[in-house]
Structure formats: C-alpha cells, structure tokens
Design a protein around this motif. Structure first.
Motif, PDB file in Angstrom:
ATOM      1  N   GLN A   5       0.721  -1.375  -0.072  1.00 55.86           N
ATOM      2  CA  GLN A   5       0.142  -0.002   0.040  1.00 55.86           C
ATOM      3  C   GLN A   5       0.835   1.225  -0.055  1.00 55.86           C
ATOM      4  O   GLN A   5       1.524   1.380   1.101  1.00 55.86           O
ATOM      5  N   ILE A   6       0.987   1.777  -1.063  1.00 54.88           N
ATOM      6  CA  ILE A   6       1.883   3.003  -1.301  1.00 54.88           C
ATOM      7  C   ILE A   6       1.113   4.475  -1.645  1.00 54.88           C
ATOM      8  O   ILE A   6       0.452   4.376  -2.215  1.00 54.88           O
ATOM      9  N   THR A   7       1.349   5.306  -0.635  1.00 58.73           N
ATOM     10  CA  THR A   7       0.897   6.624  -0.565  1.00 58.73           C
ATOM     11  C   THR A   7       1.937   7.473  -1.030  1.00 58.73           C
ATOM     12  O   THR A   7       3.112   7.301  -0.599  1.00 58.73           O
ATOM     13  N   ALA A   8       1.585   8.641  -1.750  1.00 54.84           N
ATOM     14  CA  ALA A   8       2.556   9.654  -1.981  1.00 54.84           C
ATOM     15  C   ALA A   8       2.403  10.864  -0.957  1.00 54.84           C
ATOM     16  O   ALA A   8       1.443  11.292  -0.547  1.00 54.84           O
ATOM     17  N   VAL A   9       3.524  11.597  -0.379  1.00 51.80           N
ATOM     18  CA  VAL A   9       3.368  12.906   0.433  1.00 51.80           C
ATOM     19  C   VAL A   9       4.040  13.909  -0.093  1.00 51.80           C
ATOM     20  O   VAL A   9       5.273  13.633  -0.814  1.00 51.80           O
ATOM     21  N   ASP A  10       3.433  15.209  -0.263  1.00 52.11           N
ATOM     22  CA  ASP A  10       3.883  16.523  -0.757  1.00 52.11           C
ATOM     23  C   ASP A  10       5.027  16.852   0.357  1.00 52.11           C
ATOM     24  O   ASP A  10       4.458  17.112   1.321  1.00 52.11           O
ATOM     25  N   THR A  11       6.517  17.066  -0.021  1.00 50.41           N
ATOM     26  CA  THR A  11       7.226  17.190   1.223  1.00 50.41           C
ATOM     27  C   THR A  11       7.834  18.705   0.768  1.00 50.41           C
ATOM     28  O   THR A  11       8.958  19.069   1.424  1.00 50.41           O
ATOM     29  N   ARG A  12       7.418  19.717  -0.084  1.00 49.93           N
ATOM     30  CA  ARG A  12       7.882  20.725  -0.623  1.00 49.93           C
ATOM     31  C   ARG A  12       7.730  21.959   0.529  1.00 49.93           C
ATOM     32  O   ARG A  12       8.479  22.994   0.522  1.00 49.93           O
ATOM     33  N   GLY A  13       6.477  21.780   1.348  1.00 52.55           N
ATOM     34  CA  GLY A  13       6.336  22.957   2.336  1.00 52.55           C
ATOM     35  C   GLY A  13       6.727  22.524   3.312  1.00 52.55           C
ATOM     36  O   GLY A  13       7.181  21.432   3.884  1.00 52.55           O
ATOM     37  N   LYS A  14       6.279  23.475   4.787  1.00 53.08           N
ATOM     38  CA  LYS A  14       6.663  23.005   5.922  1.00 53.08           C
ATOM     39  C   LYS A  14       6.018  21.865   6.336  1.00 53.08           C
ATOM     40  O   LYS A  14       6.521  21.106   7.335  1.00 53.08           O
ATOM     41  N   ASP A  15       4.589  21.891   6.046  1.00 52.33           N
ATOM     42  CA  ASP A  15       3.843  20.736   6.482  1.00 52.33           C
ATOM     43  C   ASP A  15       3.602  19.710   5.375  1.00 52.33           C
ATOM     44  O   ASP A  15       3.051  20.184   4.048  1.00 52.33           O
ATOM     45  N   HIS A  16       4.078  18.501   5.700  1.00 51.52           N
ATOM     46  CA  HIS A  16       3.923  17.595   4.776  1.00 51.52           C
ATOM     47  C   HIS A  16       2.281  17.005   4.337  1.00 51.52           C
ATOM     48  O   HIS A  16       1.600  17.026   5.454  1.00 51.52           O
ATOM     49  N   ILE A  17       1.874  16.899   3.099  1.00 58.33           N
ATOM     50  CA  ILE A  17       0.621  16.708   2.667  1.00 58.33           C
ATOM     51  C   ILE A  17       0.631  15.345   2.210  1.00 58.33           C
ATOM     52  O   ILE A  17       1.016  15.146   1.086  1.00 58.33           O
ATOM     53  N   GLY A  18      -0.399  14.751   2.673  1.00 53.69           N
ATOM     54  CA  GLY A  18      -0.533  13.480   1.754  1.00 53.69           C
ATOM     55  C   GLY A  18      -1.553  13.469   0.799  1.00 53.69           C
ATOM     56  O   GLY A  18      -2.276  14.363   0.529  1.00 53.69           O
ATOM     57  N   MET A  19      -0.891  12.952  -0.165  1.00 53.07           N
ATOM     58  CA  MET A  19      -1.456  12.931  -1.644  1.00 53.07           C
ATOM     59  C   MET A  19      -2.429  11.706  -1.978  1.00 53.07           C
ATOM     60  O   MET A  19      -2.825  11.564  -3.283  1.00 53.07           O
ATOM     61  N   GLY A  20      -2.597  10.631  -1.119  1.00 52.15           N
ATOM     62  CA  GLY A  20      -3.267   9.371  -1.325  1.00 52.15           C
ATOM     63  C   GLY A  20      -2.571   8.409  -2.287  1.00 52.15           C
ATOM     64  O   GLY A  20      -1.177   8.501  -2.213  1.00 52.15           O
ATOM     65  N   TYR A  21      -2.949   7.506  -2.789  1.00 50.52           N
ATOM     66  CA  TYR A  21      -2.209   6.480  -3.217  1.00 50.52           C
ATOM     67  C   TYR A  21      -1.715   6.995  -4.473  1.00 50.52           C
ATOM     68  O   TYR A  21      -2.030   7.633  -5.205  1.00 50.52           O
ATOM     69  N   VAL A  22      -0.352   6.281  -4.732  1.00 52.52           N
ATOM     70  CA  VAL A  22       0.427   6.896  -5.908  1.00 52.52           C
ATOM     71  C   VAL A  22      -0.231   6.619  -7.322  1.00 52.52           C
ATOM     72  O   VAL A  22      -0.155   7.295  -8.152  1.00 52.52           O
ATOM     73  N   SER A  23      -1.096   5.508  -7.326  1.00 50.22           N
ATOM     74  CA  SER A  23      -1.788   5.186  -8.708  1.00 50.22           C
ATOM     75  C   SER A  23      -2.712   5.997  -8.949  1.00 50.22           C
ATOM     76  O   SER A  23      -3.204   6.434 -10.032  1.00 50.22           O
ATOM     77  N   ARG A  24      -3.270   6.919  -7.954  1.00 49.64           N
ATOM     78  CA  ARG A  24      -4.207   7.772  -8.194  1.00 49.64           C
ATOM     79  C   ARG A  24      -3.623   9.412  -8.571  1.00 49.64           C
ATOM     80  O   ARG A  24      -4.604  10.184  -8.642  1.00 49.64           O
ATOM     81  N   MET A  25      -2.445   9.288  -8.480  1.00 49.19           N
ATOM     82  CA  MET A  25      -1.961  10.839  -8.665  1.00 49.19           C
ATOM     83  C   MET A  25      -2.296  11.102 -10.030  1.00 49.19           C
ATOM     84  O   MET A  25      -2.297  10.364 -10.929  1.00 49.19           O
ATOM     85  N   GLU A  26      -2.320  12.306 -10.290  1.00 53.04           N
ATOM     86  CA  GLU A  26      -2.724  12.956 -11.515  1.00 53.04           C
ATOM     87  C   GLU A  26      -1.254  13.033 -12.471  1.00 53.04           C
ATOM     88  O   GLU A  26      -0.401  13.527 -12.016  1.00 53.04           O
ATOM     89  N   MET A  27      -1.348  12.892 -13.545  1.00 55.62           N
ATOM     90  CA  MET A  27      -0.229  13.083 -14.320  1.00 55.62           C
ATOM     91  C   MET A  27       0.326  14.383 -14.396  1.00 55.62           C
ATOM     92  O   MET A  27       1.628  14.574 -14.581  1.00 55.62           O
ATOM     93  N   SER A  28      -0.467  15.542 -14.660  1.00 53.14           N
ATOM     94  CA  SER A  28      -0.230  16.669 -14.635  1.00 53.14           C
ATOM     95  C   SER A  28       0.615  17.121 -13.224  1.00 53.14           C
ATOM     96  O   SER A  28       1.522  18.006 -13.549  1.00 53.14           O
ATOM     97  N   ASP A  29       0.407  16.474 -12.152  1.00 52.86           N
ATOM     98  CA  ASP A  29       1.271  16.731 -11.103  1.00 52.86           C
ATOM     99  C   ASP A  29       2.562  16.196 -11.242  1.00 52.86           C
ATOM    100  O   ASP A  29       3.538  16.816 -10.921  1.00 52.86           O
ATOM    101  N   LEU A  30       2.758  14.979 -11.684  1.00 55.47           N
ATOM    102  CA  LEU A  30       4.150  14.503 -11.954  1.00 55.47           C
ATOM    103  C   LEU A  30       4.958  15.341 -12.990  1.00 55.47           C
ATOM    104  O   LEU A  30       6.304  15.447 -12.803  1.00 55.47           O
ATOM    105  N   LEU A  31       4.138  15.679 -14.022  1.00 62.23           N
ATOM    106  CA  LEU A  31       4.928  16.447 -14.978  1.00 62.23           C
ATOM    107  C   LEU A  31       5.201  17.792 -14.475  1.00 62.23           C
ATOM    108  O   LEU A  31       6.291  18.507 -14.883  1.00 62.23           O
ATOM    109  N   TYR A  32       4.431  18.458 -13.492  1.00 60.59           N
ATOM    110  CA  TYR A  32       4.589  19.752 -12.932  1.00 60.59           C
ATOM    111  C   TYR A  32       5.730  19.724 -12.189  1.00 60.59           C
ATOM    112  O   TYR A  32       6.779  20.485 -12.123  1.00 60.59           O
ATOM    113  N   ARG A  33       6.103  18.592 -11.422  1.00 60.05           N
ATOM    114  CA  ARG A  33       7.032  18.467 -10.568  1.00 60.05           C
ATOM    115  C   ARG A  33       8.337  17.969 -11.259  1.00 60.05           C
ATOM    116  O   ARG A  33       9.447  17.758 -10.642  1.00 60.05           O
ATOM    117  N   GLY A  34       8.274  17.779 -12.486  1.00 57.73           N
ATOM    118  CA  GLY A  34       9.587  17.468 -13.425  1.00 57.73           C
ATOM    119  C   GLY A  34      10.013  15.972 -13.298  1.00 57.73           C
ATOM    120  O   GLY A  34      11.251  15.664 -13.591  1.00 57.73           O
TER     121      GLY A  34
END
Length: 202
Positions: free
Chosen positions: A146-175
């Motif tokens: 069970q793999i979930t993604a976490v946004d670590t860019r800010g001071k507060d880490h934000i859960g983004m749900g299961y990695v399979s449900r991530m938006e492609m636009s977000d992955l592309l935006y992050r490089g």
C-alpha cells in the motif's frame, strides 16, 4: 470522385490561391488527402495530450496509448516522405512537435504503471527520483504494497493518497519527466528480476 467533389471537400484545407495552381485533379486530391491526414493527426495528438495530463495514473492504459502513438509516428514518417504533397512545413513541424511531446509522457505512464514494480523498486524510486521532485512515498501493509505519496515541498507535509491515483499533470509539473533515464533503468531491472523469479518458480 468528380472534380467538383474534390474541390468542395478541399475548401476548408486549401486556399483558393492554392487550388488555382492545380491542373491535374489527381494531384489536387493527393495534396488534400495529405494535408487532411496531417491535421487529423495533429488533432489526435492534442486530444491524447489533454487526456494524459488530466487523468490519474490508474486511468491510463500504456499499451493502448502506445498503439495510438505508433500510428501517429507511422503517419508522420509517411508525410515526411511526401514533402512534395505536404508543402506547408509549418504543418509538418506542428505534428512533429506534438508527437515529440507525447513520447516522454508515455514513457512515464509505461514505467510507473508497470506490473513488474515491487515495493523495493518503489522505495528506490522514492529515494532516487521522487524526493528530488518534492515527493516521498510511504509504505503500509504486510509487504509494503500500500503505497501513498506525500508532498514534502512545504513546511507541512501533505498526503496525496495512493500513488496510482496521482494526476499525471502533477507528476509533470514536478519534473518527473526529467528523470527518464533513472525510471528506464529501474523498470528494466524490475522486468529482468520478474523474469528470473518466474523461471525459479517453474
């Protein structure tokens, strides 16, 4: 086709000044078909890009998308050989650009949806690639499946749900597309390991 049918169909694609140059109706039909094929392919490529960037990883079928891309690349190859018929270089360049933009996107989809990837591969991916893109992965379950993604860019880490449900636009935006070599090597290693495991299980 009758001459008036060809000219009438060509009207949206060919300017009147362009049609005046044609005395051979077969040549006119060839040019019209060539240009229509190019613009239909551009429209298909744009639709594919929009679908990819607005979808979650789990909603994208890498094999289906690759077949579409293969067809576009075959059309492009045929058009590049028919430069006499396709006399608008801008049209050919536009199609080349759209196809070139699709290739890395499909690579990401193919790699990140590969069934060969195990939790150990995802951990490597988290450490070597996603951390550089402001993401980290967390693992739960008996074997970390069970793999979930976490946004670590800010001071507060934000859960983004299961990695399979991530938006492609977000992955592309992050490089993520800037790390294709690492993704390619990881997926290749995972596929080889998978084949070895299958052989040992037989």
């Amino acid at each position: 086709l009758d001459a008036h049918d060809i000219i009438g169909a060509a009207a949206p694609v060919l300017l009147p000044t362009e049609m005046d140059h044609f005395t051979d109706m077969a040549q006119l039909e060839t040019v019209f078909t060539c240009k229509k094929t190019a613009w239909d392919s551009i429209r298909t490529a744009i639709t594919m890009k929009r679908h990819i960037t607005t979808s979650k990883l789990s909603a994208l079928n890498a094999h289906h998308l690759q077949r579409k891309l293969d067809r576009l690349q075959r059309v492009l190859a045929n058009l590049e050989e028919s430069k006499l018929a396709l006399d608008e270089q801008a049209t050919l360049s536009a199609l080349q650009g759209h196809i070139a933009a699709l290739v890395p996107k499909l690579e990401i989809i193919s790699y990140l949806t590969s069934t060969c990837l195990r939790p150990r591969h995802w951990r490597w991916l988290s450490d070597k690639v996603l951390n550089e893109c402001g993401l980290t992965l967390r693992f739960a379950g008996l074997s970390g499946e069970q793999i979930t993604a976490v946004d670590t860019r800010g001071k507060d880490h934000i859960g983004m749900g299961y990695v399979s449900r991530m938006e492609m636009s977000d992955l592309l935006y992050r490089g993520v597309d800037g790390h294709l070599d690492k993704l390619r090597r990881l997926t290749s290693d995972a596929a080889i390991e998978g084949m070895i495991e299958q052989t040992m299980d037989q």
